[in-house]
Design a protein around this motif. Structure first.
Motif, PDB file in Angstrom:
ATOM      1  N   THR A 179      12.322  -2.192 -11.615  1.00 58.87           N
ATOM      2  CA  THR A 179      10.918  -2.299 -11.436  1.00 58.87           C
ATOM      3  C   THR A 179      10.222  -1.517 -12.350  1.00 58.87           C
ATOM      4  N   HIS A 180       8.738  -1.756 -12.893  1.00 59.31           N
ATOM      5  CA  HIS A 180       8.505  -0.465 -13.890  1.00 59.31           C
ATOM      6  C   HIS A 180       7.557   0.016 -13.177  1.00 59.31           C
ATOM      7  N   ALA A 181       7.943   0.672 -11.817  1.00 61.88           N
ATOM      8  CA  ALA A 181       7.592   1.685 -11.439  1.00 61.88           C
ATOM      9  C   ALA A 181       8.097   2.520 -11.822  1.00 61.88           C
ATOM     10  N   ARG A 182       7.548   4.124 -12.090  1.00 61.29           N
ATOM     11  CA  ARG A 182       8.637   5.234 -12.874  1.00 61.29           C
ATOM     12  C   ARG A 182       8.789   5.768 -11.000  1.00 61.29           C
ATOM     13  N   GLU A 183       7.531   6.371 -11.056  1.00 64.41           N
ATOM     14  CA  GLU A 183       8.082   6.829  -9.216  1.00 64.41           C
ATOM     15  C   GLU A 183       8.790   6.264  -8.699  1.00 64.41           C
ATOM     16  N   GLU A 184       9.347   4.669  -8.464  1.00 63.57           N
ATOM     17  CA  GLU A 184      10.608   4.595  -7.687  1.00 63.57           C
ATOM     18  C   GLU A 184      11.545   4.581  -7.736  1.00 63.57           C
ATOM     19  N   ALA A 185      11.904   4.948  -9.501  1.00 62.36           N
ATOM     20  CA  ALA A 185      13.200   4.708  -9.890  1.00 62.36           C
ATOM     21  C   ALA A 185      13.308   6.514 -10.209  1.00 62.36           C
ATOM     22  N   LEU A 186      12.430   7.461  -9.331  1.00 61.26           N
ATOM     23  CA  LEU A 186      12.576   8.644  -9.757  1.00 61.26           C
ATOM     24  C   LEU A 186      13.350   9.342  -7.785  1.00 61.26           C
ATOM     25  N   ARG A 187      12.493   8.281  -7.312  1.00 62.06           N
ATOM     26  CA  ARG A 187      12.534   8.803  -5.696  1.00 62.06           C
ATOM     27  C   ARG A 187      14.115   8.065  -5.115  1.00 62.06           C
ATOM     28  N   LEU A 188      14.738   7.144  -6.223  1.00 59.56           N
ATOM     29  CA  LEU A 188      15.127   6.247  -5.187  1.00 59.56           C
ATOM     30  C   LEU A 188      17.051   6.037  -6.488  1.00 59.56           C
ATOM     31  N   ALA A 189      16.435   6.010  -7.414  1.00 62.74           N
ATOM     32  CA  ALA A 189      17.402   5.700  -8.171  1.00 62.74           C
ATOM     33  C   ALA A 189      18.559   6.557  -8.697  1.00 62.74           C
ATOM     34  N   THR A 190      19.978   6.807  -8.683  1.00 68.67           N
ATOM     35  CA  THR A 190      21.315   6.749  -8.623  1.00 68.67           C
ATOM     36  C   THR A 190      21.842   6.731 -10.123  1.00 68.67           C
ATOM     37  N   ARG A 191      21.593   6.407 -10.704  1.00 68.36           N
ATOM     38  CA  ARG A 191      21.515   5.217 -12.212  1.00 68.36           C
ATOM     39  C   ARG A 191      20.363   4.779 -12.781  1.00 68.36           C
ATOM     40  N   ILE A 192      20.145   4.701 -14.197  1.00 66.08           N
ATOM     41  CA  ILE A 192      18.842   3.820 -14.164  1.00 66.08           C
ATOM     42  C   ILE A 192      19.653   3.033 -15.679  1.00 66.08           C
ATOM     43  N   ALA A 193      18.850   1.913 -15.850  1.00 71.43           N
ATOM     44  CA  ALA A 193      19.010   1.176 -17.012  1.00 71.43           C
ATOM     45  C   ALA A 193      17.578   1.535 -17.828  1.00 71.43           C
ATOM     46  N   VAL A 194      17.338   1.005 -19.056  1.00 74.88           N
ATOM     47  CA  VAL A 194      16.033   0.858 -19.652  1.00 74.88           C
ATOM     48  C   VAL A 194      15.855  -0.225 -20.181  1.00 74.88           C
ATOM     49  N   ILE A 195      15.583  -1.408 -20.132  1.00 75.04           N
ATOM     50  CA  ILE A 195      15.497  -2.547 -21.026  1.00 75.04           C
ATOM     51  C   ILE A 195      14.344  -2.844 -21.467  1.00 75.04           C
ATOM     52  N   ASP A 254       1.084  -1.581  -0.085  1.00 79.00           N
ATOM     53  CA  ASP A 254      -0.228   0.101  -0.292  1.00 79.00           C
ATOM     54  C   ASP A 254       0.725   1.487  -0.317  1.00 79.00           C
ATOM     55  N   PRO A 255       0.130   2.355  -0.449  1.00 79.08           N
ATOM     56  CA  PRO A 255       1.199   3.688  -0.900  1.00 79.08           C
ATOM     57  C   PRO A 255       2.058   3.893   0.482  1.00 79.08           C
ATOM     58  N   VAL A 256       1.403   4.232   1.892  1.00 77.94           N
ATOM     59  CA  VAL A 256       2.291   4.158   2.820  1.00 77.94           C
ATOM     60  C   VAL A 256       3.063   3.292   3.312  1.00 77.94           C
ATOM     61  N   THR A 257       2.536   2.127   3.775  1.00 81.86           N
ATOM     62  CA  THR A 257       4.000   0.899   3.890  1.00 81.86           C
ATOM     63  C   THR A 257       4.600   1.236   2.228  1.00 81.86           C
ATOM     64  N   LYS A 258       4.952   1.285   1.425  1.00 83.92           N
ATOM     65  CA  LYS A 258       5.921   1.680  -0.196  1.00 83.92           C
ATOM     66  C   LYS A 258       6.378   2.621   0.531  1.00 83.92           C
ATOM     67  N   GLU A 259       6.342   4.035   1.073  1.00 83.22           N
ATOM     68  CA  GLU A 259       6.373   5.444   0.947  1.00 83.22           C
ATOM     69  C   GLU A 259       7.463   4.741   2.702  1.00 83.22           C
ATOM     70  N   THR A 260       7.887   4.348   3.069  1.00 81.60           N
ATOM     71  CA  THR A 260       7.891   4.134   4.596  1.00 81.60           C
ATOM     72  C   THR A 260       9.507   2.614   4.133  1.00 81.60           C
ATOM     73  N   LEU A 261       8.817   2.151   3.900  1.00 85.69           N
ATOM     74  CA  LEU A 261       9.818   1.370   3.594  1.00 85.69           C
ATOM     75  C   LEU A 261      10.740   1.600   2.272  1.00 85.69           C
ATOM     76  N   MET A 262      10.725   2.755   1.634  1.00 81.68           N
ATOM     77  CA  MET A 262      11.403   2.834   0.198  1.00 81.68           C
ATOM     78  C   MET A 262      12.261   4.316   1.293  1.00 81.68           C
TER      79      MET A 262
END
Length: 360
Positions: free
Chosen positions: A188-204, A162-170
């Motif tokens: 991941t396929h979720a853009r918001e997770e990559a925007l929040r956490l990633a330092t680098r990204i690969a798109v496959i 759920d969104p609240v648990t997801k935010e806390t765990l991230m």
């Protein structure tokens, strides 16, 4: 820290094709792509669950082709948690330590520390099937970190939360990485997770690495139409570069001219890509706007998106999408059939060379 050198492998009808990538120590490296693109295969190749047909996988500068998974010093956490249902949380977390024959008092110390870090001390004597998905995921990550690996592999770890648990765990995962120097590779396929956490990204996409860059590089300057689509550039308009100077291209789209950032030469076929959030709508003849791109069009659809946003579809001779606030839509009384002025800055658009038409 981690490198693929021209890695190719086959799994049934799926193929990973000539993938080369580099992950630095301490990175939070997100692998983005649609379902079935091969993201998890990359993760499992790092873990040693699949052997390349061609190319090499290197960990810490060493070719690990002959090193089995249990000796690679990596921890892998799947979306479905994979906890032992017959073991308590405490025993689940300590399982890998017992296999390594760590002394009992050290196991207790590490387990207690992880229980506290992930706020699951109250669950220590519970069994996995009596807990929520968020609680199980906390336990799964704690178990993975118990053996103190320097590489943590995560396969869509937040997809079922759920969104609240997801935010806390991230937030907690980001703290662990920064405090310990842990290298995290996350599928991941979720853009918001990559925007929040990633330092680098690969798109496959379709088994191929189509772009690898910093977070900003991938989201702000996609190198292909397929990447632009995937990172959320809702508007893709096909045209031909008429002129290009100082990094700005004028692109002819039918009888209209659009302006976008590009080094493409005149005559190059391109797609002008820009986000719906960068589009400004106004009534014809309304306030002036300094945006270089001005179009006229008719609204075809107004779609509430939940919360404060509304998506507006416009026909400008080609389809465009704008994302505006609900309050703005209500104040302007926007309805299908209304004529509107469409504006967006040249700096918000990219002209991406393409061989295939975007709109048939």
């Amino acid at each position: 820290m981690i490198a693929f050198e021209h890695v190719s492998l086959e799994l049934g009808t799926f193929a990973l094709k000539d993938v080369s990538l580099s992950i630095r120590q301490g990175d939070h490296y997100c692998i983005l792509g649609p379902s079935g693109a091969g993201k998890t295969v990359v993760l499992e190749a790092i873990a040693g669950l699949h052997a390349p047909r061609e190319g090499r996988v290197l960990l810490r500068g060493e070719d690990v082709g002959d090193i089995p998974p249990e000796r690679r010093g990596v921890a892998l956490v799947y979306q479905d948690y994979s906890l032992f249902p017959h073991m308590t949380v405490r025993k689940n977390i300590g399982f890998g330590l017992r296999l390594k024959k760590i002394p009992g008092d050290e196991i207790e110390r590490r387990v207690d520390r992880l229980l506290e870090r992930f706020s699951i001390t109250h669950l220590a004597d519970r069994h996995p099937l009596t807990m929520s998905g968020g609680e199980q995921q906390r336990v799964a990550i704690a178990r993975a970190l118990a053996t103190e690996p320097d590489i943590l592999l995560l396969d869509e770890p937040f997809a079922a939360l759920d969104p609240v648990t997801k935010e806390t765990l991230m937030d907690e995962l980001a703290r662990v990485r920064k405090e310990t120097g842990l290298t995290v590779v996350q599928v991941t396929h979720a853009r918001e997770e990559a925007l929040r956490l990633a330092t680098r990204i690969a798109v496959i996409i379709d088994g191929r690495l189509v772009q690898e860059d910093t977070r900003e590089g991938v989201f702000d300057t996609p190198q292909s139409v397929e990447v632009a689509r995937f990172v959320g550039m809702e508007n893709l308009v096909e045209g031909v570069v008429a002129a290009s100077q100082d990094g700005l291209a004028s692109v002819r789209v039918g009888e209209r001219m659009l302006f976008a950032l590009s080094e493409a030469r005149p005559g190059t076929r391109v797609s002008v890509a820009f986000r719906a959030a960068d589009v400004v709508l106004a009534r014809p003849g309304g306030d002036e706007n300094t945006a270089r791109n001005h179009l006229e069009g008719a609204i075809t659809e107004v779609v509430p998106r939940g919360g404060p946003l509304v998506m507006v579809r416009i026909d400008c001779g080609f389809p465009l999408v704008a994302m505006i606030t609900r309050r703005s839509a209500e104040e302007s009384s926007l309805e299908p059939g209304d004529e509107v002025s469409v504006r967006f800055k040249a700096s918000a658009a990219l002209a991406i060379p393409t061989e295939q038409p975007v709109f048939p």
